[in-house]
Design an enzyme around this catalytic site. Structure first.
Site, mmCIF file in Angstrom:
data_model
loop_
_atom_site.group_PDB
_atom_site.id
_atom_site.type_symbol
_atom_site.label_atom_id
_atom_site.label_comp_id
_atom_site.label_asym_id
_atom_site.label_seq_id
_atom_site.Cartn_x
_atom_site.Cartn_y
_atom_site.Cartn_z
ATOM 1 C CB CYS A 1 22.491 -0.127 15.105
ATOM 2 S SG CYS A 1 21.685 -0.104 13.494
ATOM 3 C CB CYS B 1 7.188 -4.303 3.329
ATOM 4 S SG CYS B 1 6.309 -2.957 4.162
ATOM 5 N NE ARG C 1 13.741 6.914 6.987
ATOM 6 C CZ ARG C 1 13.244 7.778 6.098
ATOM 7 N NH1 ARG C 1 14.052 8.354 5.215
ATOM 8 N NH2 ARG C 1 11.966 8.067 6.091
ATOM 9 C CG HIS D 1 8.753 -0.895 0.124
ATOM 10 N ND1 HIS D 1 7.730 -0.345 -0.607
ATOM 11 C CD2 HIS D 1 8.201 -1.334 1.276
ATOM 12 C CE1 HIS D 1 6.609 -0.432 0.081
ATOM 13 N NE2 HIS D 1 6.861 -1.046 1.223
ATOM 14 C CD GLU D 2 5.486 -6.558 0.620
ATOM 15 O OE1 GLU D 2 5.084 -5.958 1.632
ATOM 16 O OE2 GLU D 2 4.708 -7.113 -0.174
ATOM 17 C CG HIS E 1 -1.876 1.082 1.283
ATOM 18 N ND1 HIS E 1 -3.204 0.933 0.981
ATOM 19 C CD2 HIS E 1 -1.691 2.390 1.570
ATOM 20 C CE1 HIS E 1 -3.798 2.098 1.094
ATOM 21 N NE2 HIS E 1 -2.902 3.003 1.459
ATOM 22 C CB THR E 2 4.085 2.125 1.685
ATOM 23 O OG1 THR E 2 3.520 1.724 2.934
ATOM 24 C CG2 THR E 2 4.947 3.351 1.897
ATOM 25 C CB CYS F 1 24.755 0.524 10.056
ATOM 26 S SG CYS F 1 24.772 1.449 11.609
ATOM 27 C CB CYS G 1 19.548 1.737 11.049
ATOM 28 S SG CYS G 1 21.237 1.939 10.419
ATOM 29 C CB CYS H 1 24.209 4.261 13.703
ATOM 30 S SG CYS H 1 22.555 3.546 13.790
HETATM 31 N N1 LIG Z 1 4.778 1.350 9.634
HETATM 32 C C1 LIG Z 1 5.236 0.499 8.751
HETATM 33 O O1 LIG Z 1 6.347 -0.015 8.883
HETATM 34 C C2 LIG Z 1 4.401 0.111 7.588
HETATM 35 C C3 LIG Z 1 3.227 0.762 7.310
HETATM 36 N N2 LIG Z 1 2.436 0.360 6.268
HETATM 37 C C4 LIG Z 1 1.158 1.046 6.124
HETATM 38 O O2 LIG Z 1 0.197 0.204 6.771
HETATM 39 C C5 LIG Z 1 -1.074 0.367 6.171
HETATM 40 C C6 LIG Z 1 -1.621 -0.983 5.746
HETATM 41 O O3 LIG Z 1 -0.872 -1.517 4.679
HETATM 42 P P1 LIG Z 1 -1.463 -2.731 3.807
HETATM 43 O O4 LIG Z 1 -1.948 -3.809 4.707
HETATM 44 O O5 LIG Z 1 -0.474 -3.028 2.753
HETATM 45 O O6 LIG Z 1 -2.708 -1.970 3.149
HETATM 46 P P2 LIG Z 1 -4.119 -2.460 2.608
HETATM 47 O O7 LIG Z 1 -4.656 -1.339 1.791
HETATM 48 O O8 LIG Z 1 -4.005 -3.789 1.981
HETATM 49 O O9 LIG Z 1 -4.990 -2.640 3.939
HETATM 50 C C7 LIG Z 1 -5.642 -1.607 4.596
HETATM 51 C C8 LIG Z 1 -7.019 -2.111 4.980
HETATM 52 O O10 LIG Z 1 -7.672 -1.135 5.783
HETATM 53 C C9 LIG Z 1 -9.003 -1.031 5.348
HETATM 54 N N3 LIG Z 1 -9.575 0.250 5.756
HETATM 55 C C10 LIG Z 1 -9.537 1.433 5.108
HETATM 56 N N4 LIG Z 1 -10.205 2.368 5.821
HETATM 57 C C11 LIG Z 1 -10.647 1.746 6.948
HETATM 58 C C12 LIG Z 1 -11.410 2.179 8.052
HETATM 59 N N5 LIG Z 1 -11.863 3.433 8.131
HETATM 60 N N6 LIG Z 1 -11.687 1.289 9.037
HETATM 61 C C13 LIG Z 1 -11.249 0.016 8.948
HETATM 62 N N7 LIG Z 1 -10.545 -0.450 7.891
HETATM 63 C C14 LIG Z 1 -10.245 0.405 6.908
HETATM 64 C C15 LIG Z 1 -8.891 -1.172 3.846
HETATM 65 O O11 LIG Z 1 -10.135 -1.417 3.252
HETATM 66 P P3 LIG Z 1 -10.343 -1.040 1.669
HETATM 67 O O12 LIG Z 1 -9.468 -1.986 0.934
HETATM 68 O O13 LIG Z 1 -11.793 -1.264 1.443
HETATM 69 O O14 LIG Z 1 -9.921 0.408 1.541
HETATM 70 C C16 LIG Z 1 -7.939 -2.359 3.775
HETATM 71 O O15 LIG Z 1 -8.620 -3.576 3.950
HETATM 72 C C17 LIG Z 1 -0.860 1.358 5.017
HETATM 73 O O16 LIG Z 1 -1.143 2.664 5.499
HETATM 74 C C18 LIG Z 1 0.624 1.219 4.726
HETATM 75 O O17 LIG Z 1 1.119 2.363 4.074
HETATM 76 C C19 LIG Z 1 2.754 -0.719 5.491
HETATM 77 C C20 LIG Z 1 3.895 -1.402 5.721
HETATM 78 C C21 LIG Z 1 4.872 -0.981 6.712
HETATM 79 N N1 LIG Z 2 7.932 8.875 3.639
HETATM 80 C C1 LIG Z 2 6.875 9.024 4.596
HETATM 81 C C2 LIG Z 2 7.039 8.029 5.726
HETATM 82 C C3 LIG Z 2 6.586 6.703 5.314
HETATM 83 C C4 LIG Z 2 6.681 5.728 6.462
HETATM 84 O O1 LIG Z 2 6.252 6.000 7.553
HETATM 85 N N2 LIG Z 2 7.236 4.573 6.179
HETATM 86 C C5 LIG Z 2 7.252 3.479 7.104
HETATM 87 C C6 LIG Z 2 7.357 2.247 6.342
HETATM 88 S S1 LIG Z 2 6.009 2.053 5.260
HETATM 89 C C7 LIG Z 2 6.298 0.661 4.486
HETATM 90 O O2 LIG Z 2 5.524 0.220 3.709
HETATM 91 C C8 LIG Z 2 8.455 3.504 8.022
HETATM 92 O O3 LIG Z 2 9.022 2.499 8.390
HETATM 93 N N3 LIG Z 2 8.858 4.621 8.444
HETATM 94 C C9 LIG Z 2 10.046 4.800 9.209
HETATM 95 C C10 LIG Z 2 11.105 5.428 8.360
HETATM 96 O O4 LIG Z 2 12.236 5.583 8.822
HETATM 97 O O5 LIG Z 2 10.790 5.757 7.202
HETATM 98 C C11 LIG Z 2 6.834 10.407 5.183
HETATM 99 O O6 LIG Z 2 7.797 11.132 5.038
HETATM 100 O O7 LIG Z 2 5.803 10.696 5.779
HETATM 101 ZN ZN LIG Z 3 5.468 -1.636 2.597
HETATM 102 ZN ZN LIG Z 4 22.539 1.738 12.378
#
Ligand SMILES: NC(=O)C1=CN([C@@H]2O[C@H](COP(=O)(O)OP(=O)(O)OC[C@H]3O[C@@H](n4cnc5c(N)ncnc54)[C@H](OP(=O)(O)O)[C@@H]3O)[C@@H](O)[C@H]2O)C=CC1
Ligand SMILES: N[C@@H](CCC(=O)N[C@@H](CSC=O)C(=O)NCC(=O)O)C(=O)O
Ligand SMILES: [Zn+2]
Ligand SMILES: [Zn+2]
Length: 390
Positions: free
Chosen positions: A108, A180, A120, A72-73, A51-52, A102, A116, A105
């Protein structure tokens, strides 16, 4: 691209280029320069669309740079390495890591975070640590990197701290998802939250990330695991990945009832842990406020658009609820990926189950469209066995 030895030479290969926000990717030939010192060139075998990637392509990511190579996946095989690289070698099966490690740092060494500091800053600007790009198109225009990975290309270059070698018996088609979504959700449950037996958990958003939180919570024997989504198609996945309950946040509420009220009613005062896996800031507030007074912890995983802010009454925190965030599930990619792969091989961690669609690389734009359908969890793209459409 194939050949006797590509080491030290530029490689011409197919990539999907994001030229403009909100526009489809352009699948075309690009040139990938050889890796410099402490860099690794990878032949990307499989990548999924997270989704990102769609979030950045839409133009709302403050770090989104165009033209760029998103993705990124991904998982692949090391083609060549630059001077000074010791952690991987040509032929190794690898996963690209958007959260580098790394091992040197302040972050880490802190023992407090998986973030890390090594690469970044340049990663966020879409360049390699020396400030330049290894990608250009056939017109000679520079293309930016993305999240230190850029897996939407048959070959990519990453920093050595942004790659981990993995067990070659694990199928790359599956384990690319550990780059991811699966790792993020699973780690958020078992590391960031550290869910314990008997805890109650609510997960907002049943995509790959949310369902992976659910599988982590199930593994930890949470007593109640509630998936909240707005799409009934997610109900079947809720059950498959271990949720005990499913609530459609739009249609399963009584007249005048809020989702927060419903969850508090179902759990005798609120949840031990909630997780936002939607990126919607209103949902983030609901997730916090559905937590149990005194100790409930809400973990934000979803990525919100530029300019979005979260809010709640400070009283929610004064009365003991905790707001936290989690990146890559709190997992240190180089130290901990091996353990996740072992868990996957033992059948303890579901990964294959997230692959709902497979496509040749040339159909990458359809993979982005699939993201909006309720039944799609992940589309995996095959980069090396795809008909080249150039
Ligand atoms: N912090 C991190 O490290 C990471 C963050 N992310 C973020 O995590 C989130 C999820 O990623 P991913 O699983 O790939 O995304 P998906 O789009 O596959 O999943 C999100 C789900 O949330 C549902 N949704 C949307 N709005 C609502 C709501 N109001 N209430 C309940 N459910 C809702 C969507 O439904 P519908 O499909 O109908 O819209 C969908 O089923 C994204 O924002 C992504 O960018 C992802 C990977 C790493
Ligand atoms: N570029 C965005 C920030 C996006 C973000 O929060 N990325 C997640 C991973 S999402 C993966 O699908 C994350 O790990 N963030 C930590 C990081 O160091 O990026 C923005 O600037 O808002
Ligand atoms: Zn991702
Ligand atoms: Zn590091």
């Amino acid at each position: 691209m194939s050949g006797a030895s590509t080491e030290g030479k530029p490689i011409t290969c197919v990539a999907a280029v994001a030229y403009e926000a909100g526009k489809p990717l352009t699948v075309e030939e690009i040139i990938v320069e050889p890796p410099k010192a402490h860099e690794v060139r990878i032949r990307v075998e499989y990548t999924a669309v997270c989704h990102t990637d769609a979030y950045t392509l839409s133009g709302v990511d403050p770090e989104g740079a165009f033209p760029s190579i998103l993705g990124h996946e991904g998982a692949g095989v090391v083609e060549s390495v630059g001077e000074g690289v010791t952690n991987v070698k040509p032929g190794d099966h690898v996963i690209a890591l958007y959260t580098a490690e790394c091992q040197k740092c302040k972050f880490c060494l802190s023992g407090k975070t998986n973030l890390c500091g090594a690469v970044r800053a340049t990663q966020g600007k879409g360049v390699m640590p020396d400030g330049t790009s290894r990608f250009k198109n056939k017109k000679g225009e520079t293309l930016f990197h993305f999240m230190g990975c850029s897996t939407f290309s048959q070959y990519t270059v990453v920093a050595d701290v942004s790659v981990v070698a993995v067990d070659p018996s694990a199928p790359l088609e599956s384990i690319c998802l550990l780059g991811c979504g699966v790792t993020t959700g699973y780690g958020a449950a078992v590391k960031t939250a550290d869910v314990q037996e008997g805890d109650t958990v609510a997960v907002f958003g049943g995509g790959t990330v949310g369902l992976s939180v659910i599988q982590g919570a199930k593994l930890r024997k949470a007593s109640k695991i509630i998936l909240v989504d707005i799409n009934d198609e997610k109900k079947k996945y809720a059950k498959e990945f271990g949720a005990t309950d499913f609530i459609n946040g739009r249609t399963d509420l009584k007249e005048g009832q809020t989702i927060v009220e419903k969850l508090i009613e179902m759990t005798d005062g609120g949840l031990d842990y909630t997780f936002d896996c939607t990126g919607n800031t209103k949902v983030m507030r609901d997730a916090l406020e559905a937590c149990h007074k005194g100790w409930g912890t809400s973990i934000i995983i979803g990525v919100a658009a530029a300019g979005e802010e979260i809010s709640t009454r400070p009283f929610q925190l004064v009365t003991g609820r905790v707001w936290k965030g989690s990146a890559f599930g709190g997992i240190k990619g180089r130290s901990e990926m091996g353990g996740l792969i072992e868990d996957y091989k033992k059948g303890k961690l579901k990964v294959d189950e997230f692959i709902t669609h497979r496509k040749p690389f040339a159909e990458i734009n359809e993979a982005f469209e699939n993201l909006h359908s309720g039944e799609c969890l992940r589309t995996v793209l095959d980069l090396q066995n795809s008909p080249c459409i150039c």
